[in-house]
Design an enzyme around this catalytic site. Structure first.
Site, PDB file in Angstrom:
ATOM      1  N   THR A   1      81.666 105.951 -13.296  1.00  0.00           N
ATOM      2  CA  THR A   1      82.963 106.633 -13.333  1.00  0.00           C
ATOM      3  C   THR A   1      83.050 107.525 -14.574  1.00  0.00           C
ATOM      4  OG1 THR A   1      83.793 104.554 -14.234  1.00  0.00           O
ATOM      5  CG2 THR A   1      84.362 105.058 -11.960  1.00  0.00           C
TER       6      THR A   1
ATOM      7  N   LYS B   1      84.535 111.543 -15.420  1.00  0.00           N
ATOM      8  CA  LYS B   1      85.382 111.939 -16.547  1.00  0.00           C
ATOM      9  C   LYS B   1      84.769 113.129 -17.280  1.00  0.00           C
ATOM     10  CE  LYS B   1      86.746 107.144 -16.710  1.00  0.00           C
ATOM     11  NZ  LYS B   1      86.361 105.818 -17.211  1.00  0.00           N
TER      12      LYS B   1
ATOM     13  N   HIS C   1      80.902  95.818  -6.434  1.00  0.00           N
ATOM     14  CA  HIS C   1      80.627  96.819  -7.479  1.00  0.00           C
ATOM     15  C   HIS C   1      79.202  96.806  -7.991  1.00  0.00           C
ATOM     16  CE1 HIS C   1      84.871  98.002  -8.193  1.00  0.00           C
ATOM     17  NE2 HIS C   1      85.100  96.780  -7.748  1.00  0.00           N
TER      18      HIS C   1
ATOM     19  N   LYS D   1      70.615 101.228 -16.978  1.00  0.00           N
ATOM     20  CA  LYS D   1      71.246 102.502 -17.311  1.00  0.00           C
ATOM     21  C   LYS D   1      70.318 103.415 -18.118  1.00  0.00           C
ATOM     22  CE  LYS D   1      75.902 100.429 -17.262  1.00  0.00           C
ATOM     23  NZ  LYS D   1      76.710 101.203 -16.299  1.00  0.00           N
TER      24      LYS D   1
ATOM     25  N   LYS E   1      78.328 104.322 -22.462  1.00  0.00           N
ATOM     26  CA  LYS E   1      78.486 103.345 -21.376  1.00  0.00           C
ATOM     27  C   LYS E   1      77.997 102.014 -21.914  1.00  0.00           C
ATOM     28  CE  LYS E   1      75.784 106.078 -18.868  1.00  0.00           C
ATOM     29  NZ  LYS E   1      76.530 106.215 -17.632  1.00  0.00           N
ATOM     30  N   ARG E   2      78.170 100.944 -21.154  1.00  0.00           N
ATOM     31  CA  ARG E   2      77.610  99.679 -21.601  1.00  0.00           C
ATOM     32  C   ARG E   2      76.095  99.784 -21.751  1.00  0.00           C
ATOM     33  NH1 ARG E   2      80.835  95.048 -21.842  1.00  0.00           N
ATOM     34  NH2 ARG E   2      78.871  94.064 -22.410  1.00  0.00           N
TER      35      ARG E   2
HETATM   36  C1  26Q Z   1      80.672  87.786 -13.610  1.00  0.00           C
HETATM   37  C2  26Q Z   1      80.586  86.393 -13.756  1.00  0.00           C
HETATM   38  C3  26Q Z   1      80.661  85.803 -15.011  1.00  0.00           C
HETATM   39  C4  26Q Z   1      80.860  86.620 -16.133  1.00  0.00           C
HETATM   40  C5  26Q Z   1      80.967  87.997 -15.983  1.00  0.00           C
HETATM   41  C6  26Q Z   1      80.861  88.585 -14.726  1.00  0.00           C
HETATM   42  C7  26Q Z   1      80.952  90.069 -14.586  1.00  0.00           C
HETATM   43  C8  26Q Z   1      81.833  90.798 -15.374  1.00  0.00           C
HETATM   44  C9  26Q Z   1      81.918  92.186 -15.254  1.00  0.00           C
HETATM   45  C10 26Q Z   1      80.172  90.746 -13.671  1.00  0.00           C
HETATM   46  C11 26Q Z   1      80.266  92.132 -13.554  1.00  0.00           C
HETATM   47  C12 26Q Z   1      81.149  92.865 -14.331  1.00  0.00           C
HETATM   48  C13 26Q Z   1      81.303  94.320 -14.255  1.00  0.00           C
HETATM   49  C14 26Q Z   1      80.729  95.104 -13.377  1.00  0.00           C
HETATM   50  C15 26Q Z   1      80.934  96.556 -13.407  1.00  0.00           C
HETATM   51  O1  26Q Z   1      81.615  97.082 -14.281  1.00  0.00           O
HETATM   52  N1  26Q Z   1      80.391  97.292 -12.440  1.00  0.00           N
HETATM   53  C16 26Q Z   1      80.575  98.739 -12.410  1.00  0.00           C
HETATM   54  O2  26Q Z   1      81.709  99.016 -11.597  1.00  0.00           O
HETATM   55  C17 26Q Z   1      82.038 100.383 -11.656  1.00  0.00           C
HETATM   56  C18 26Q Z   1      83.324 100.582 -10.876  1.00  0.00           C
HETATM   57  O3  26Q Z   1      83.088 100.468  -9.512  1.00  0.00           O
HETATM   58  C19 26Q Z   1      80.909 101.223 -11.114  1.00  0.00           C
HETATM   59  O4  26Q Z   1      81.237 102.582 -11.282  1.00  0.00           O
HETATM   60  C20 26Q Z   1      79.608 100.928 -11.866  1.00  0.00           C
HETATM   61  O5  26Q Z   1      78.542 101.616 -11.259  1.00  0.00           O
HETATM   62  C21 26Q Z   1      79.355  99.432 -11.864  1.00  0.00           C
HETATM   63  O6  26Q Z   1      78.234  99.128 -12.656  1.00  0.00           O
END
Ligand code: 26Q
Length: 812
Positions: free
Chosen positions: A661, A665, A364, A559, A553-554
């Site tokens: 995503t 929406k 992702h 971003k 968004k975050r």
């Molecule tokens: C990893 C290790 C330790 C702590 C946290 C994490 C961690 C947690 C969440 C790493 C990444 C995430 C989230 C990533 C994320 O949300 N990516 C998004 O995924 C969406 C669905 O595919 C995409 O549409 C977005 O582009 C992408 O940023």
């Protein structure tokens, strides 16, 4: 119960509504010993949820055939960002109207019940919400699947803004949210941490086992999921960590007092909290514990059931596919190897064949700071047997690479699983999984050409693209009932619910004035609703007769919320210089949570609040320009906001947003996108045509080239006066006494400066915004574009994405 069932109104209720009404009264009575009229709103919510839950359970009971499916999907994700469930479940069960009538008859407004439900925020953002959307589609498509995650006691933090700054507050969602969960006390698993690996002999063979380990119990908390238009149900299994009471006693009696106490202390923290980092990895020991806890519990559960049914694990890969949502559940690979080697006593090759035909991986992100790498020392100490297995994988992999490319040391260095004291999870995934996919065409191409280029060369047929999709029933039909009504009326039926491509029927009405004006009235009504909600919720007044321009968004530098801010500043400066200019009044809405340790992101939140206040205090722009920071952006806010949005900001630097995503929406709800050629925006532009979307900025290829040739943001700053004035205002500061020179400097000084190339894209962004304003003035054109967005959004439904996974990757 006579006091509840007021006989006089009963005849107005349909038989099924009457049953629901009686069932609600029965629940408040039995669970809380209250008549409905004396129950609190929380008790009413719980009673309604329990009625809904019973209906789903009844469906599940008639579901035996599905559980015996030939091949099952197990979707493992450290995050399921569910949001609220009650309205969704009522929608899927087809009982929304009966429930509304039943509650009305009890003198209760259904909206008050829906608003009482806390969001189940068991995720950060896109990746977590995607898992929730896919679970709905899996179920609605009748695919036998189980979701697995952790039952975090505290979900994503609640955000408060105090003096312009983000404050994080805990989110104890289980106080009410537990009503959906059913503990399965007969399916508790035991998870082992630490200890040492012991070798022992049996029948002339040497085996390995763990000794002196500590244990944690994993208790399944199950949430049953109903699909739309089917009797099929699936389960989301959330693992809750509990200290092992019995074992603890045996330790005590062996005199191992300290270890018993330690074990207890460490056990229950595992499922306490969701890590609030999005697209960022930190090597925290507790996070690795969470991952193994979750993975080991899940696998033991799958294996136990498989053994009971088949008596052997030889056919495991025929019966199961384990899908991992990013690398976070990577440990399924060595954990399944451990079970097959140490418990099932297979040899390595036999075990590897099974594992490497069972697991599939979705990536992702391409951001370097999000790629998981665990320090060897942490890994080895916490999971000594798993560490051995990972090392064996690494040795065999390196042998294979060496035999293919004998003199290419560099190739070994980049492909190795263990290297330089680090365990590289993504490399293990690509080696062990039979399928690897990205989440948009561009992202999958970047994986193949950059991030995993040598792996792609070795196994080109392992790689796939599955562009993301969203649950269009939630993100259109359920949250935008007005638009749903009009779509059904124009299309002649509600067939799009099951066949999202039927939204295309709208296209033929996009030039019809009557349809257009009704389309416009609906957006206006949704804007009024949102304005009212925001006034009640946050005490902020916004004018529904201005353009609603939204970025939610975050908060992350890639971003580029800061690019949005620079543009708003430039509008503000132009307006104050020419107060009488012709100007389309605009309301900018920005909502975002920053990870608690992400300083730069928190500064940007502060900046947005400073600017919002500056604009509010300036009489010259009153009624023309407004900026609002939306506090505590979350799924349930998105559900109110997106139907009211007109412009969707999707402005990441090209090549950085894997898919996005939110963009989908907004498109579903007829908002027009201003965006870069990044992630799924590209595919949106492709189905819409460039006339129906506002694309600007560098492409990924151009950005790469510019970076290679040495990007110099000063060049833009010096040449563009509008840009210079906007950046200078940051340094100069605002009426609240705050200066943002640090942010200005990060753009134009420093090394590196402007890492996400805001300055390179600024002019083209500003120009495109001018086009947006012009298009908005031409109501006919705008409404046509808006209708075309909804009409073309069917391809971004999760049903389509999940069908592609099922057919191309899972083979179910
Ligand atoms: C990893 C290790 C330790 C702590 C946290 C994490 C961690 C947690 C969440 C790493 C990444 C995430 C989230 C990533 C994320 O949300 N990516 C998004 O995924 C969406 C669905 O595919 C995409 O549409 C977005 O582009 C992408 O940023």
């Amino acid at each position: 119960m006579e006091t509840v069932n007021k006989g006089y109104s009963e005849k107005k209720l349909s038989p099924s509504a009457r049953e629901i009404k009686n069932a609600i009264a029965g629940k408040t009575y039995r669970h809380f010993a209250r008549e409905v009229e004396n129950a609190t709103k929380e008790q009413i919510f719980k009673a309604c949820a329990l009625v809904v839950r019973d209906l789903i359970t009844a469906r599940a009971a008639g579901n035996g055939a599905a559980r015996d499916a030939d091949r099952q999907v197990h979707y493992l994700s450290l995050e399921f960002l569910l949001g609220r469930s009650i309205a969704k479940n009522m929608f899927n069960l087809g009982i929304y109207e009966d429930m509304r009538a039943a509650l009305a008859d009890l003198g209760i407004d259904i909206d008050d019940v829906l608003e009482t439900e806390p969001d189940a925020a068991l995720g950060n953002g896109g990746l977590g919400r995607l898992a929730a959307c896919y679970l709905d589609s899996l179920t609605s498509l009748g695919i036998t699947a189980t979701g697995y995650s952790i039952c975090y006691h505290l979900g994503m933090f609640k955000q408060k803004i105090f003096e312009g700054q983000q404050i994080e507050l805990p989110d104890p969602w289980l106080e009410l949210g537990d009503v959906w969960l059913m503990p399965a006390m007969d399916e508790i698993e035991e998870i082992r941490f630490g200890g040492r690996v012991e070798e022992y002999w049996e029948n002339n063979c040497m085996y390995k086992r763990l000794a002196d380990y500590t244990t944690v119990q994993a208790v399944p908390m199950d949430m049953r999921v109903a699909g739309y238009g089917t009797n099929h149900t699936n389960t989301l299994r959330l693992w809750d960590a509990k200290s092992p009471k019995v074992l603890e006693m045996s330790l005590f009696s062996r005199g191992e007092y300290m270890r018993a106490v330690e074990q207890n202390a460490m056990a229950e923290v595992i499922s306490q909290i969701l890590y609030p980092e999005d697209n960022h990895y930190e090597g925290k020991l507790l996070r690795l514990r969470q991952q193994y806890f979750f993975v080991s519990a899940t696998l033991q559960c799958i294996v136990r059931k498989h053994r009971a049914r088949h008596g052997t694990l030889n056919n495991f890969h025929i019966k199961h596919v384990i899908h991992i949502n990013d690398t976070h559940p990577t440990l399924v690979i060595p954990e399944l190897m451990r079970i097959l080697l140490d418990e099932e006593r297979m040899d390595w090759d036999q075990a590897w064949t099974i594992v490497s035909h069972t697991v599939a991986y979705t990536n992702h992100t391409v951001l370097a700071e999000a790629l998981e790498c665990w320090p060897q020392s942490t890994f080895e100490m916490l999971l000594p047997r798993i560490w051995q297995i990972v090392c064996e994988c690494n040795d065999r992999y390196l042998d294979m690479i060496r035999s293919r490319y004998p003199d290419d040391y560099n190739r070994q260095a980049v492909m190795a699983i263990v290297w330089d004291g680090q365990v590289r999870m993504a490399n293990l995934c690509v080696y062990a999984c039979y399928a690897v996919n990205g989440v948009s065409q561009l992202h999958s191409k970047i994986l193949q050409e950059n991030i995993f280029a040598p792996e792609y060369e070795m196994w080109p047929r392992k790689f796939y693209n599955v562009t993301n999709g969203v649950d269009h029933r939630r993100w259109l039909s359920q949250i935008n009932p007005r638009l749903h009504g009009l779509i059904c009326e124009l299309a002649g039926d509600d067939g799009y619910l099951k066949h999202p491509n039927e939204l295309q029927k709208l296209a033929q009405f996009s030039r019809r004035r009557d349809a257009q004006s009704r389309w416009e009235e609906i957006k206006r009504a949704n804007k009024a609703d949102f304005s009212n909600w925001l006034r009640r919720e946050q005490g902020v007044m916004i004018d529904p007769d201005t353009i609603f321009d939204v970025q939610v968004k975050r908060l992350h530098e890639y971003k580029r919320q800061l690019l949005n801010v620079l543009h708003i500043i430039s509008l503000y400066q132009r307006l104050t210089e020419n107060p009488d200019m012709d100007f389309e009044p605009r309301t900018f809405l920005i909502g975002a949570k920053a990870a608690s340790g992400y300083y730069a992101a928190k500064r940007i939140i502060q900046l947005i609040n400073s600017l919002a206040r500056e604009i509010d205090n300036d009489e010259r722009v009153k009624g023309k320009l407004k900026l609002v920071f939306l506090e505590n952006y979350r799924v349930s806010m998105a559900e109110k906001l997106i139907p009211a949005s007109e412009i969707s900001e999707q402005i990441s630097l090209a090549g950085k947003e894997a898919s996005g995503t939110g963009n989908m929406k907004f498109m579903l709800n007829g908002a027009l996108t201003i965006g870069t050629m990044d992630g799924a925006n590209i595919e949106m532009a492709e189905v819409l045509g460039l006339d129906n979307i506002f694309i600007f900025g560098l492409t990924a290829v151009m950005a790469d080239q510019m970076r290679r040739e040495g990007y110099n943001p000063l060049q833009y700053y010096d040449r563009d006066e509008t840009l210079k004035a906007a950046v200078d205002l940051l340094s100069f500061g605002f009426g609240d006494g705050r200066s943002y020179a640090d942010i200005a400097n990060s753009l134009i000084l420093g090394n590196p400066s402007d890492s996400y190339m805001l300055l390179a894209d600024f002019e083209s962004y500003r120009m495109r915004h001018a086009d947006v304003a012009n298009a908005y003035r031409d109501r006919e054109r705008w409404n046509r574009m808006s209708m075309m967005n909804t009409a073309q959004a069917g391809v971004f439904a999760a049903d389509r994405a999940v069908s592609q996974y099922a057919r191309h990757i899972w083979n179910v």
